[in-house]
Design a protein around this motif. Structure first.
Motif, PDB file in Angstrom:
ATOM      1  N   GLN A  41      -1.517   4.422   0.994  1.00  0.00           N
ATOM      2  CA  GLN A  41      -0.891   3.111   1.574  1.00  0.00           C
ATOM      3  C   GLN A  41      -1.684   2.577   2.750  1.00  0.00           C
ATOM      4  OE1 GLN A  41       2.630   5.851   2.027  1.00  0.00           O
ATOM      5  NE2 GLN A  41       3.912   4.197   2.245  1.00  0.00           N
ATOM      6  N   LEU A  42      -2.518   3.327   3.473  1.00  0.00           N
ATOM      7  CA  LEU A  42      -3.343   3.243   4.314  1.00  0.00           C
ATOM      8  C   LEU A  42      -4.553   2.083   3.713  1.00  0.00           C
ATOM      9  CD1 LEU A  42      -4.613   3.587   7.236  1.00  0.00           C
ATOM     10  CD2 LEU A  42      -5.840   5.558   6.295  1.00  0.00           C
ATOM     11  N   ALA A  43      -4.923   2.554   2.577  1.00  0.00           N
ATOM     12  CA  ALA A  43      -5.958   1.710   1.974  1.00  0.00           C
ATOM     13  C   ALA A  43      -5.433   0.389   1.604  1.00  0.00           C
ATOM     14  CB  ALA A  43      -6.452   2.583   0.522  1.00  0.00           C
ATOM     15  N   ALA A  44      -4.349   0.469   1.165  1.00  0.00           N
ATOM     16  CA  ALA A  44      -3.776  -0.793   0.794  1.00  0.00           C
ATOM     17  C   ALA A  44      -3.679  -1.788   1.871  1.00  0.00           C
ATOM     18  CB  ALA A  44      -2.523  -0.726  -0.071  1.00  0.00           C
ATOM     19  N   ALA A  45      -3.478  -1.350   3.215  1.00  0.00           N
ATOM     20  CA  ALA A  45      -3.098  -2.208   4.381  1.00  0.00           C
ATOM     21  C   ALA A  45      -4.189  -2.545   5.033  1.00  0.00           C
ATOM     22  CB  ALA A  45      -1.973  -1.459   5.071  1.00  0.00           C
ATOM     23  N   ALA A  46      -5.262  -1.773   5.143  1.00  0.00           N
ATOM     24  CA  ALA A  46      -6.549  -1.769   5.979  1.00  0.00           C
ATOM     25  C   ALA A  46      -7.234  -3.046   5.537  1.00  0.00           C
ATOM     26  CB  ALA A  46      -7.428  -0.756   5.797  1.00  0.00           C
ATOM     27  N   GLU A  47      -7.752  -3.746   6.611  1.00  0.00           N
ATOM     28  CA  GLU A  47      -8.592  -4.979   6.813  1.00  0.00           C
ATOM     29  C   GLU A  47      -9.653  -4.416   7.505  1.00  0.00           C
ATOM     30  OE1 GLU A  47      -8.030  -7.787   5.433  1.00  0.00           O
ATOM     31  OE2 GLU A  47      -5.884  -7.389   4.660  1.00  0.00           O
ATOM     32  N   PRO A  48     -10.868  -5.104   7.182  1.00  0.00           N
ATOM     33  CA  PRO A  48     -12.291  -4.814   7.963  1.00  0.00           C
ATOM     34  C   PRO A  48     -12.161  -5.093   9.340  1.00  0.00           C
ATOM     35  CG  PRO A  48     -12.597  -6.003   5.919  1.00  0.00           C
ATOM     36  CD  PRO A  48     -11.315  -5.981   6.104  1.00  0.00           C
ATOM     37  N   GLY A  49     -12.545  -3.963  10.211  1.00  0.00           N
ATOM     38  CA  GLY A  49     -12.629  -4.104  11.592  1.00  0.00           C
ATOM     39  C   GLY A  49     -11.645  -3.416  12.222  1.00  0.00           C
TER      40      GLY A  49
END
Ligand SMILES: Cc1cc2nc3c(=O)[nH]c(=O)nc-3n(C[C@H](O)[C@H](O)[C@H](O)COP(=O)(O)OP(=O)(O)OC[C@H]3O[C@@H](n4cnc5c(N)ncnc54)[C@H](O)[C@@H]3O)c2cc1C
Ligand code: FES
Length: 264
Positions: A41-49
């Motif tokens: 879920q973290l991987a799916a939601a994360a954006e660079p920065g």
């Protein structure tokens, strides 16, 4: 597995999910640890920065520690960690199979719209958010060059954790890459007029990048560090002065327009 942290009445960001993540791998590069966790879920939601607030797995540490998201691959999220004090030192001792409590993703991330050419500038552990950014830019067909500055060859071993085609190195003592600072390095590389700068590192480096960009009329974004308590916008402990007043690094940042940061 995700639940919701923080009281319902707190700042909206306080609802950022808390993920219980298994450590899949730990690699060491000189004084740094590269910790990969499984967090779909973290991987799916994360954006660079963006960053996370990670719980040090030891009950003596009450406050979570902020860490940038270094890379996302499928269900896995990776962090680069430098041992600075007791909490980060404990985190660099993480082992495969450990479970970490990770809150996030938090913060705003780098604005990427309209970027055609990018120069990524990192100093020391400030390089941490730049791989995820490089991956996202490259996938969008943006030309990416990276310039990293380290103190010495031991610190510069961290560059081996990166997969960026055009990556240039400088060390202050000349023991790896070009001798000098990362500002000397970007001066040598240069930047075409439409280049957007993305910088992360110590304040003195960011202030120098700000001057360098202003002299060349280049726009850019800087990812800032500040001491954080809540990490979710509630405590106002992480404010920095900007041309539009004080901004919370955890909520309005950590990425702010380069020219708006006020350095005294
Ligand atoms: C948005 C953001 C992203 C970051 N990304 C990374 C990263 O990817 N990798 C990495 O190694 N470090 C990163 N840092 C710095 C990292 O959070 C600190 O080095 C770490 O919190 C220090 O904790 P400590 O227990 O080792 O040090 P101590 O000095 O013992 O910590 C005492 C308290 O001060 C806080 N603190 C101390 N130094 C800092 C600092 N420089 N920034 C924020 N809080 C601090 C700690 O979180 C803790 O609450 C980031 C900081 C911010 C704000
Ligand atoms: S750390 Fe609490 S508002 Fe930013």
């Amino acid at each position: 597995m995700a639940d919701v942290a923080g009281p319902a009445s707190a700042h909206p960001q306080a609802k950022a999910a808390v993920h219980s993540c298994r450590v899949a791998a730990v690699r060491h590069y000189g004084p740094f640890a590269c910790v990969t966790v499984v967090g779909p879920q973290l991987a799916a939601a994360a954006e660079p920065g963006q960053f996370v607030m990670i719980q040090v797995p030891d009950s003596r540490f009450l406050l979570r520690r902020p860490l940038s998201i270094f890379a996302v691959r499928d269900d896995e999220v990776t962090f680069l960690i430098e041992a600075r004090g007791a909490g980060s030192a404990r985190l660099t001792g993480t082992r495969a199979g450990d479970i970490l409590s990770v809150q996030g993703p938090l913060g705003n991330g780098f604005p990427l719209a309209g970027v055609r050419r990018a120069l990524l500038i990192g100093g020391g552990i400030g390089v941490a958010p730049l791989q995820f950014l490089a991956d996202r830019l490259a996938a969008a067909g943006v030309g990416v060059t990276a310039a990293f500055g380290f103190r010495d060859a031991r610190q510069a071993r961290l560059a081996a954790a990166f997969h960026i085609e055009h990556l240039w190195l400088a060390t202050e003592d000349g023991s790896a890459g070009r001798r000098g600072t990362v500002i000397d390095l970007v001066g040598a590389i240069g930047a075409a007029k439409n280049t957007v700068l993305f910088a992360c590192g110590p304040d003195a480096m960011l202030a120098a990048v700000q001057r360098w960009a202003a002299e060349r009329s280049l726009r850019g974004h800087a990812s800032l560090e500040a001491h954080m308590a809540c990490g979710t916008g509630s405590c106002h402990g992480c404010v920095v002065p900007t041309t539009s007043g004080y901004q919370r690094v955890c909520a309005e940042g950590p990425v702010l327009p380069l020219q708006e940061i006020v350095y005294e």
